[in-house]
Design a protein around this motif. Sequence first.
Motif, PDB file in Angstrom:
ATOM      1  N   ALA B 106       0.865  -1.057   0.176  1.00 45.43           N
ATOM      2  CA  ALA B 106       0.105  -0.141  -0.064  1.00 45.43           C
ATOM      3  C   ALA B 106       1.071   1.711   0.180  1.00 45.43           C
ATOM      4  O   ALA B 106       1.533   1.190   0.505  1.00 45.43           O
ATOM      5  CB  ALA B 106      -0.549   0.229   0.993  1.00 45.43           C
ATOM      6  N   VAL B 107       0.150   2.346  -0.700  1.00 44.83           N
ATOM      7  CA  VAL B 107       1.356   3.455  -0.243  1.00 44.83           C
ATOM      8  C   VAL B 107       2.316   4.352   0.029  1.00 44.83           C
ATOM      9  O   VAL B 107       3.016   4.155   0.541  1.00 44.83           O
ATOM     10  CB  VAL B 107       0.842   4.555  -1.625  1.00 44.83           C
ATOM     11  CG1 VAL B 107       1.255   5.509  -1.780  1.00 44.83           C
ATOM     12  CG2 VAL B 107       0.132   4.349  -3.449  1.00 44.83           C
ATOM     13  N   ASN B 108       0.977   4.372   1.289  1.00 38.37           N
ATOM     14  CA  ASN B 108       1.135   5.345   2.406  1.00 38.37           C
ATOM     15  C   ASN B 108       1.433   3.925   4.072  1.00 38.37           C
ATOM     16  O   ASN B 108       1.654   4.558   4.664  1.00 38.37           O
ATOM     17  CB  ASN B 108      -0.009   6.071   2.491  1.00 38.37           C
ATOM     18  CG  ASN B 108      -0.212   6.715   2.064  1.00 38.37           C
ATOM     19  OD1 ASN B 108       0.887   7.770   1.949  1.00 38.37           O
ATOM     20  ND2 ASN B 108      -1.446   7.198   0.725  1.00 38.37           N
ATOM     21  N   ARG B 109       1.804   2.471   3.640  1.00 41.21           N
ATOM     22  CA  ARG B 109       1.989   2.026   4.563  1.00 41.21           C
ATOM     23  C   ARG B 109       3.281   2.226   5.260  1.00 41.21           C
ATOM     24  O   ARG B 109       3.790   1.480   6.795  1.00 41.21           O
ATOM     25  CB  ARG B 109       2.847   0.371   3.812  1.00 41.21           C
ATOM     26  CG  ARG B 109       3.173   0.324   3.161  1.00 41.21           C
ATOM     27  CD  ARG B 109       3.629  -1.880   3.378  1.00 41.21           C
ATOM     28  NE  ARG B 109       3.855  -1.602   3.866  1.00 41.21           N
ATOM     29  CZ  ARG B 109       4.538  -2.268   4.631  1.00 41.21           C
ATOM     30  NH1 ARG B 109       5.323  -1.570   3.704  1.00 41.21           N
ATOM     31  NH2 ARG B 109       5.473  -2.376   5.815  1.00 41.21           N
ATOM     32  N   ASP B 110       4.300   2.660   4.882  1.00 38.77           N
ATOM     33  CA  ASP B 110       5.580   3.281   5.627  1.00 38.77           C
ATOM     34  C   ASP B 110       5.131   4.704   6.096  1.00 38.77           C
ATOM     35  O   ASP B 110       5.330   6.336   4.690  1.00 38.77           O
ATOM     36  CB  ASP B 110       6.591   2.990   5.333  1.00 38.77           C
ATOM     37  CG  ASP B 110       8.106   3.366   6.159  1.00 38.77           C
ATOM     38  OD1 ASP B 110       8.353   4.299   6.277  1.00 38.77           O
ATOM     39  OD2 ASP B 110       8.334   1.888   6.839  1.00 38.77           O
ATOM     40  N   PRO B 111       5.648   5.721   6.669  1.00 38.33           N
ATOM     41  CA  PRO B 111       5.227   7.553   7.626  1.00 38.33           C
ATOM     42  C   PRO B 111       6.170   7.941   6.569  1.00 38.33           C
ATOM     43  O   PRO B 111       6.583   9.067   6.040  1.00 38.33           O
ATOM     44  CB  PRO B 111       5.124   7.396   8.766  1.00 38.33           C
ATOM     45  CG  PRO B 111       5.867   6.670   9.133  1.00 38.33           C
ATOM     46  CD  PRO B 111       5.471   4.904   7.907  1.00 38.33           C
ATOM     47  N   ARG B 112       7.947   7.280   6.246  1.00 36.47           N
ATOM     48  CA  ARG B 112       9.045   7.380   5.368  1.00 36.47           C
ATOM     49  C   ARG B 112       8.896   8.369   4.066  1.00 36.47           C
ATOM     50  O   ARG B 112       9.436   8.870   3.877  1.00 36.47           O
ATOM     51  CB  ARG B 112      10.360   6.803   6.390  1.00 36.47           C
ATOM     52  CG  ARG B 112      10.653   6.398   7.282  1.00 36.47           C
ATOM     53  CD  ARG B 112      11.263   5.770   7.872  1.00 36.47           C
ATOM     54  NE  ARG B 112      10.702   4.538   7.351  1.00 36.47           N
ATOM     55  CZ  ARG B 112      11.789   3.044   8.005  1.00 36.47           C
ATOM     56  NH1 ARG B 112      12.318   3.150   8.233  1.00 36.47           N
ATOM     57  NH2 ARG B 112      10.820   2.321   7.690  1.00 36.47           N
ATOM     58  N   MET B 113       8.637   6.869   3.247  1.00 39.65           N
ATOM     59  CA  MET B 113       8.545   6.837   2.113  1.00 39.65           C
ATOM     60  C   MET B 113       7.998   5.604   1.601  1.00 39.65           C
ATOM     61  O   MET B 113       7.353   4.994   2.341  1.00 39.65           O
ATOM     62  CB  MET B 113       9.556   7.331   1.396  1.00 39.65           C
ATOM     63  CG  MET B 113      10.548   6.244   1.878  1.00 39.65           C
ATOM     64  SD  MET B 113      12.267   6.181   1.373  1.00 39.65           S
ATOM     65  CE  MET B 113      13.067   5.005   2.191  1.00 39.65           C
TER      66      MET B 113
END
Lengths: 274, 274
Positions: B106-113
């Motif tokens: 998923a695109v936003n699974r990591d807040p870093r990038m």
Amino acid sequence: MEKKYNSEEEFLKDYDSSRFEKLSMTADILIFSISDEATNNYRKLSKKHFSVLLVKRDDYPFKDKWCLPGGFVQIDEDLEDAPKRILAKETNIHNIYLEQLYTFGAVNRDPRMRIVSTSYMALIDKNRLNDKLHKNASWFNISITEDNNIVDICLENGIEEIKFKIKKTLKELTTDRYKFEVLENDKLAFDHPLVILAGIERLKNKIEYTDIVFNMMPEYFTLGELQQVYEIILGKKLLDPAFRRIIADKVEKTDKMKTGGGHRPSVLFKYKKH
Amino acid sequence: MEKKYNSEEEFLKDYDSSRFEKLSMTADILIFSISDEATNNYRKLSKKHFSVLLVKRDDYPFKDKWCLPGGFVQIDEDLEDAPKRILAKETNIHNIYLEQLYTFGAVNRDPRMRIVSTSYMALIDKNRLNDKLHKNASWFNISITEDNNIVDICLENGIEEIKFKIKKTLKELTTDRYKFEVLENDKLAFDHPLVILAGIERLKNKIEYTDIVFNMMPEYFTLGELQQVYEIILGKKLLDPAFRRIIADKVEKTDKMKTGGGHRPSVLFKYKKH
DNA sequence: CTAATAGTGTCTATTAGACAGTATGTT
DNA sequence: AACATACTGTCTAATAGACACTATTAG
């Protein structure tokens, strides 16, 4: 020594996303379906084949070789949306069965650069496709034999024949897992022989405990046709009464019949959800 | 219009690998094992638990939350080598059972990038671990209940309790596939609740048709112990005679016995390969 | 002796495999 | 009529579920 942050926001603002060299991802799709082969005997049923959609490459790398439909995962696109987008481009059908298969990530699997590929398996009913195939795309019938842990796969589309061999070696001690090694392959690009085998094995396995076959069936079908599909996927003959017992609660009788076959007509069935 | 090339070499020399914005990949590992809970009754068998190894995060993002052991896939490292490297760092055991589970993207699974993560499942026998655990790592016992397509999972390590809920909704028409949605989760980082559930389901499924359990068993075990392990993973009691029939050809009797239990001693068995 | 687990015998119910037989359309 | 497939009945073999019974130890 790393800098200390007091909050997630502060950390993120300062985060250097280039600390690790980045890579590209693609999604490859195994689109499986069932093909009918016309017969010259008016009495006989048309022979069914299990087939996969391949695309002939127009460009480098692997120019003029065949490959699975696929493409790059966009930076702002969920991973699972990539195969959906590609599928929509390749076919005109919506609501296609799609499942993630396996992610292939050998360092040198693509000559251009580091590309990791997640493969998906899609099952469709070809009849819904009304001939809107992409120009370089073609259905290949699959035949597969296994002998002594060497798998021989032959794909043919009436014009061309693609053959390859894969060796399976037992990897770990207490598992059913294998290491796969491509022995012969002239005509397929990338590591796609491995993807194709992985898909066939997954389908073969899942057909026994799920209802996925019905994604490849038309709305109405005879039990004979359904049995043929099971037989080509499992690679073995099934006994009629046993087969009918097993699928009895997955299908629903309709009042339609299939006639005109030079033999007793057959009742048409529909898929019945659990 | 694209430039025309005459050979693969020429094309590759000229290839612009930055045409698509690149991303990062990580590998996360579900390390499962069986734990024994000491009992105060000298007669009773020690209760067994199914457990997973988690690591408390020292740094942002998700500082102070728990997560699965994991790390970035290096640019010159095969995908499947990343979990092996991480596993070697986290434990001191070699020859661990490891299988790829699923790739989450998923695109936003990591807040870093943008980070896509491939998860792996490892099965080990904790007893081989001789206490060389990483300082922030801890074993959590798993209990899982499902009601009306809501899965409740509780992880506890004797000090802390991690609870989360996941909702399963039927996704496609003719499949067994679900869409998973995390409903409650305070203490786990990223999408790791989903990874944990995927692993539990995979194991539950595979225990019935493979020999993977033996990766979590010590070399010698009693059939009672083995049965307990099946029972906690499947989440149901099994009948002794039926269980013994099923595993009869997977195990080999040894001349060793387990005594001292305040009851009839038990023969120790070993795993027997097919 | 007792609590607790180990281990087996057997009966029954369900499911899978096999084969033979009947049914019915088209040419 | 004959061919090819459709469909069913039934017997048997194999497997799964259930229960009861015997065995054996530490305390």
